[in-house]
Design a protein around this motif. Structure first.
Motif, PDB file in Angstrom:
ATOM      1  N   ASP A   1      85.250  38.516  48.210  1.00 31.08           N
ATOM      2  CA  ASP A   1      85.023  37.611  47.090  1.00 31.08           C
ATOM      3  C   ASP A   1      86.029  37.831  45.962  1.00 31.08           C
ATOM      4  OD1 ASP A   1      83.186  35.523  46.184  1.00 31.08           O
ATOM      5  OD2 ASP A   1      82.649  36.920  44.565  1.00 31.08           O
ATOM      6  N   VAL A   2      86.885  38.843  46.076  1.00 28.47           N
ATOM      7  CA  VAL A   2      87.815  39.214  45.001  1.00 28.47           C
ATOM      8  C   VAL A   2      89.201  38.652  45.314  1.00 28.47           C
ATOM      9  CG1 VAL A   2      88.849  41.101  43.697  1.00 28.47           C
ATOM     10  CG2 VAL A   2      86.503  41.310  44.553  1.00 28.47           C
ATOM     11  N   SER A   3      89.719  37.881  44.367  1.00 28.95           N
ATOM     12  CA  SER A   3      91.007  37.214  44.571  1.00 28.95           C
ATOM     13  C   SER A   3      92.164  38.078  44.085  1.00 28.95           C
ATOM     14  CB  SER A   3      91.035  35.880  43.819  1.00 28.95           C
ATOM     15  OG  SER A   3      90.092  34.973  44.341  1.00 28.95           O
ATOM     16  N   ALA A   4      93.356  37.669  44.485  1.00 29.26           N
ATOM     17  CA  ALA A   4      94.600  38.221  43.946  1.00 29.26           C
ATOM     18  C   ALA A   4      95.491  37.042  43.573  1.00 29.26           C
ATOM     19  CB  ALA A   4      95.283  39.117  44.974  1.00 29.26           C
ATOM     20  N   ASP A   5      96.489  37.298  42.761  1.00 28.22           N
ATOM     21  CA  ASP A   5      97.424  36.223  42.400  1.00 28.22           C
ATOM     22  C   ASP A   5      98.128  35.688  43.637  1.00 28.22           C
ATOM     23  OD1 ASP A   5      97.040  36.366  39.541  1.00 28.22           O
ATOM     24  OD2 ASP A   5      98.163  38.235  39.569  1.00 28.22           O
ATOM     25  N   PHE A   6      98.498  36.582  44.539  1.00 29.16           N
ATOM     26  CA  PHE A   6      99.166  36.184  45.777  1.00 29.16           C
ATOM     27  C   PHE A   6      98.407  36.765  46.960  1.00 29.16           C
ATOM     28  CE2 PHE A   6     102.709  36.555  42.639  1.00 29.16           C
ATOM     29  CZ  PHE A   6     102.924  35.196  42.490  1.00 29.16           C
TER      30      PHE A   6
ATOM     31  N   MET B   1      91.590  38.733  49.413  1.00 32.46           N
ATOM     32  CA  MET B   1      91.424  37.537  50.233  1.00 32.46           C
ATOM     33  C   MET B   1      90.445  36.531  49.614  1.00 32.46           C
ATOM     34  SD  MET B   1      93.382  37.778  52.932  1.00 32.46           S
ATOM     35  CE  MET B   1      94.622  38.721  52.062  1.00 32.46           C
ATOM     36  N   GLY B   2      89.900  36.869  48.445  1.00 37.61           N
ATOM     37  CA  GLY B   2      89.000  35.925  47.773  1.00 37.61           C
ATOM     38  C   GLY B   2      89.659  34.594  47.485  1.00 37.61           C
ATOM     39  N   LYS B   3      90.984  34.574  47.411  1.00 32.03           N
ATOM     40  CA  LYS B   3      91.715  33.332  47.158  1.00 32.03           C
ATOM     41  C   LYS B   3      91.519  32.324  48.291  1.00 32.03           C
ATOM     42  CE  LYS B   3      96.266  31.948  45.437  1.00 32.03           C
ATOM     43  NZ  LYS B   3      97.569  32.449  44.976  1.00 32.03           N
ATOM     44  N   VAL B   4      91.211  32.817  49.489  1.00 35.69           N
ATOM     45  CA  VAL B   4      91.026  31.916  50.646  1.00 35.69           C
ATOM     46  C   VAL B   4      89.624  32.067  51.227  1.00 35.69           C
ATOM     47  CG1 VAL B   4      93.476  31.796  51.230  1.00 35.69           C
ATOM     48  CG2 VAL B   4      92.094  33.654  52.167  1.00 35.69           C
TER      49      VAL B   4
END
Length: 620
Positions: free
Chosen positions: A510-515, A490-493
């Motif tokens: 704080d950790v994102s994913a591609d999707f 959920m780092g992406k948002v």
């Protein structure tokens, strides 16, 4: 050049026959008319080669098969002679290329025992491409199209076996939809592309050194787009090692009298079956295709799971097309790693919640049906529990077979690479896709928080590090599924989580994913992914793209996909299984048939039914 583009095919053939057509290739000649590749083999091989064409239609769309010793091609042209009407031919002896020829007249006696196959050519759709405002770089640069040998195995028939040859055209990224929609209906000229994106994914090392044709310079923003190519026929001829065979020389096609593009002008592609293109990976760049109807169904699934029964404010976290792109990416994947587990109930044993595992098992079941390799990674402390859950899920008929359940041991800097890649080498990843569903995610301060701001770091292994490492490993795509913003991926948002979600400033992952797929309940997204994969693998446009237009659709597969879908009965069994193991509802801590404080039969069961109605085409 205008003189060549406007030549009638009969005139062009007569000029070629007389040796008076001053051009090296037939691209851009007689635009608006179909062109054909040639394969000429002894009649004893003809039946097998015809079947080989049918089995590999994307590369070898058959226009006409001649009789032995027939020089003309009545359905394709009048007053033509296959021995003289190509700019250049190639000669093969015992499967080896032995030279170029300007004419086959000297082989008239041998050709009386030979059959000519006229195979569709991508030059046939060039005018339609140009009229749609899509540039053709090789035409602009006055050279032949680039052609490459690939690692795509054609379907074998008799002695004919080879890998596919493809042609490549650099296309501006904003024109990808247009190029696929123009070429999709033109099945007799190879149809839609079989690959869009990085050439290495189909075994091409260097675009600057084509196996046939010329290197073509791409412009900034261009994406390499690949079609099946009729030069595949020459590779097939080599495989049978016949005493004598001929083909056209790459780029030197037979010009037919058949007009190629009138049908494109009247919108022959139905709106339902219009293909659409989506980027499913940036590293390396990779695009996929699906029909508009499949896209609309998956979009409808997405809307269903975006309901917010917990009133958390998830509408502020939504990103367009994330569910669709996850499904497309997983459809292409060969090996998938799934992780779940949110130990929010730190005062109970086990501390897990009922959101996450059901969605993970639903995805795994469908991925199994699609013949993907699957593994589940979880916390060391919960390893035996999760193994037991998987074992019992198989016993209950929720999955066809058990999958490996492993833990991640973070013992050094190279631990993520060693886990994700063979011998720790980034060029050899074990997995194509990592999926986290309702998995506790690391916050900016390095801790892990539940929604009530309680630090549960002591219960969570740092599986986040696998997602962080995957950012630098080409070929691994990552997905995060969550419903509150504190889940892995959920780092992406995270900025939206901090602004709109209760306690978001502290708990935001704080950790994102591609999707990033956001749902009212994370399990719902897992169900939707399973449904989306079913939709895609019953979409003829996507299915053809997956198999690279080789072989045939496997109609028998549909029943297996359908039996793997989540159902109310399956999910009731799954939830009962978790409750039996002492796993509680996330929001309330109740040990019963509920997830996130929502009763199964009141809320989750109706949602599952609606997802299935959309998937199976029964939605009103």
């Amino acid at each position: 050049m205008h003189f060549l583009t406007s030549l009638l095919p009969d005139t062009a053939r007569r000029l070629i026959r007389a040796g008076r057509l001053r051009t090296a290739v037939t691209s851009a000649i007689s635009q608006g008319f179909k062109q054909a590749n040639l394969v000429i083999v002894n009649k004893q091989y003809a039946n097998d080669f015809e079947r080989f064409c049918m089995a590999n239609n994307g590369a070898l769309p058959l226009l006409y098969r001649s009789k032995p010793g027939e020089w003309g091609a009545p359905p394709l042209s009048s007053n033509s002679d296959v021995r003289t009407d190509c700019l250049q031919y190639r000669k093969y002896e015992e499967g080896t290329f032995t030279g170029n020829l300007k004419s086959l007249m000297d082989y008239t006696e041998q050709m009386k025992e030979m059959v000519t196959f006229y195979v569709g050519c991508s030059y046939s759709f060039e005018r339609a491409i140009l009229e749609a405002g899509v540039p053709i770089r090789n035409v602009e640069q006055g050279c032949n199209v680039s052609m490459y040998k690939t690692n795509i195995a054609c379907t074998r028939v008799g002695g004919f076996q080879c890998n596919m040859v493809v042609s490549m055209r650099p296309i501006p990224v904003e024109k990808l939809d247009a190029i696929v929609q123009i070429t999709h209906p033109v099945e007799d000229a190879h149809g839609a592309p079989i690959h869009i994106g990085h050439p290495g994914l189909i075994g091409i090392d260097d675009l600057s050194t084509p196996d046939f044709g010329d290197a073509v310079d791409a412009h900034p923003g261009d994406v390499p787009v690949f079609w099946g190519c009729g030069v595949t026929g020459a590779e097939a001829v080599c495989s049978i090692k016949s005493p004598l065979a001929f083909t056209h020389a790459p780029g030197c096609m037979f010009l037919t009298d058949l007009r190629s593009e009138e049908k494109l002008a009247d919108g022959c592609v139905s709106s339902v079956e219009t293909p659409q293109v989506f980027c499913i990976s940036q590293n390396p760049p990779h695009y996929s295709v699906a029909s508009r109807s499949a896209v609309e169904k998956i979009t409808a699934l997405d809307r269903l799971i975006q309901q917010d029964p917990g009133d958390r404010g998830i509408e502020h976290l939504l990103i367009e097309d994330q569910l669709l792109k996850v499904c497309l990416s997983l459809s292409h994947a060969k090996s998938v790693l799934i992780t779940t587990g949110f130990p929010t109930h730190f005062n109970h044993q086990p501390p897990e919640e009922t959101d996450g595992p059901p969605g993970a098992i639903a995805m795994a079941a469908m991925l199994q049906a699609l013949k993907k390799s699957i593994a589940i990674v979880t916390d060391q402390r919960a390893l035996e529990l999760n193994k037991k859950i998987v074992e019992e899920a198989v016993e209950q008929g929720l999955m066809k077979a058990a999958v490996p359940v492993v833990s991640y041991q973070d013992v050094g800097e190279d631990s993520p690479l060693l886990f994700l890649c063979h011998e720790g080498k980034p060029q050899f990843p074990r997995f194509d896709h990592l999926v986290a569903i309702e998995r506790a995610g690391m916050a900016a301060d390095g801790n892990y928080y539940n929604a009530r701001q309680v630090n549960i770091k002591h219960l969570v292994d740092p599986i986040d590090k696998l997602f962080l490492a995957a950012e630098n490993i080409p070929g691994i795509v990552t997905t995060g599924i969550g419903d509150g913003g504190n889940e892995l991926g959920m780092g992406k948002v995270k900025e939206a989580v901090k602004k709109y979600i209760h306690n978001g400033d502290l708990i935001a992952c704080d950790v994102s994913a591609d999707f990033t797929v956001v749902a009212g309940v994370s399990n719902w997204a897992g169900y939707a992914v399973a449904c989306g994969l079913h939709i895609l693998n019953n979409c003829a446009i996507h299915e053809r793209y997956l198999r690279k237009a080789t072989g045939f659709p496997e109609a028998s597969e549909t029943d297996r996909y359908t039996s793997a879908l989540p159902t109310v009965l399956k999910e009731e069994k799954m939830l009962s299984l978790l409750v039996k193991h002492g796993i509680r509802s996330g929001k309330t801590g109740n040990l019963g048939m509920e997830v996130d404080g929502l009763l199964f039969h009141d809320v989750h069961a109706p949602l599952i039914k609606r997802l299935l109605d959309v998937t199976l085409g029964q939605a009103q």
